[in-house]
Enzyme design. Sequence first.
Site, short mmCIF file in Angstrom:
data_model
loop_
_atom_site.label_atom_id
_atom_site.label_comp_id
_atom_site.label_asym_id
_atom_site.label_seq_id
_atom_site.Cartn_x
_atom_site.Cartn_y
_atom_site.Cartn_z
N MET F 1 0.83 -1.20 0.00
CA MET F 1 0.00 0.00 0.00
C MET F 1 0.87 1.25 0.00
O MET F 1 0.82 2.04 0.93
CB MET F 1 -0.85 0.02 1.27
CG MET F 1 -1.12 -1.36 1.79
SD MET F 1 -2.37 -1.45 3.04
CE MET F 1 -1.87 -0.17 4.17
N PRO F 2 1.65 1.42 -1.03
CA PRO F 2 2.60 2.55 -1.01
C PRO F 2 1.89 3.88 -1.26
O PRO F 2 0.81 3.94 -1.85
CB PRO F 2 3.55 2.24 -2.17
CG PRO F 2 3.26 0.82 -2.57
CD PRO F 2 1.85 0.55 -2.19
#
Lengths: 74, 74, 74, 74, 74, 74
Positions: F1-2
Amino acid sequence: MPIVRVEIAKGVASAEQKKAVIRRMTDVLVEELGRNPEYIFVVIDEVDTDNWGRKGQSLTELWQERQARTDGEA
Amino acid sequence: MPIVRVEIAKGVASAEQKKAVIRRMTDVLVEELGRNPEYIFVVIDEVDTDNWGRKGQSLTELWQERQARTDGEA
Amino acid sequence: MPIVRVEIAKGVASAEQKKAVIRRMTDVLVEELGRNPEYIFVVIDEVDTDNWGRKGQSLTELWQERQARTDGEA
Amino acid sequence: MPIVRVEIAKGVASAEQKKAVIRRMTDVLVEELGRNPEYIFVVIDEVDTDNWGRKGQSLTELWQERQARTDGEA
Amino acid sequence: MPIVRVEIAKGVASAEQKKAVIRRMTDVLVEELGRNPEYIFVVIDEVDTDNWGRKGQSLTELWQERQARTDGEA
Amino acid sequence: MPIVRVEIAKGVASAEQKKAVIRRMTDVLVEELGRNPEYIFVVIDEVDTDNWGRKGQSLTELWQERQARTDGEA
């Protein structure tokens, strides 16, 4: 109530130097903008040289190249 | 798709407390703004007390002074 | 002395809703971590939907597609 | 003089992968926006999975649940 | 290659004052840490007073209350 | 989940160029790190040239000087 965030490479500042940065950054906002130091925050973030890039290379690489050039000149 | 970033001093929150902060910050955005929790991110950044300043001093110094005053009163 | 930064899409929160977010985010840090509200900062950053992307598309595009699907179902 | 900041979970990228991210993110800004790479900074921030939340849970929890589901299917 | 980010309330700094902040923040990092000014970035973010909170209230509210107290004393 | 955050000077990117940046920054994280695009966020922050400094001067000043040099050479 300003917030100052300073990102520097890990290892370039000692504890004493970080104190000086905090003190003087605070002074800038007091003297130039008239802010109340009670609510001036300064946060220093020390970034690993593997995690910091410029012109597409990590600082680790850039500093190694610079060192190699310096050694070559010796 | 909100992003929440929380900066706290290192050592003030246990793993359980950080879970509670993540859960409740998410709830605030769901309940107040109707956001979808599926896309709500919360990032906690724990800052070393040497790297956090207020009124020109590091937290390390500020907390030592406060401790000294408390000890003096004892 | 925590700092909370909340990024939301521009237009999803009224002035009243932003007040509620500021108040409740502060409460979370007081109640869960015992922080002093005097030094809790909350900064809300409202991001243009052209400037916010998820899965490779801007929010503007994602919301238009969702709207189109909803209209198609009507 | 753009600045790119990338937040990823700790442990998902090797040193080689971080180099590739720095190089390619820089290329994107050179090729799409015509920026000068000399002044393009990329900073990677690796966040502990206890400190990163989505839909109200930490990544640590979310990944344990996913693992448990996968194991259950085996 | 440090990055400094300064968040201030919108309206507290003129263009001339912002120039002074940029110049002096840069000087701090040159003089205290020996950094090369060529690669020192300073970014100023001016935050709307509706979007900045302290002790659970927006700056807009806090400054109105302070003004009201001052007026009452007149 | 950058999360990817891109700071650029205001005015250097059109709406189409910003779409391209969002798409390609997302691709980098999918291809290099195997991340799920569903949870990759890209936020673009366009900074006023009065609010961005390098080597102690604002971008507004730096670009005027560069323009003056170019005109002088004509």
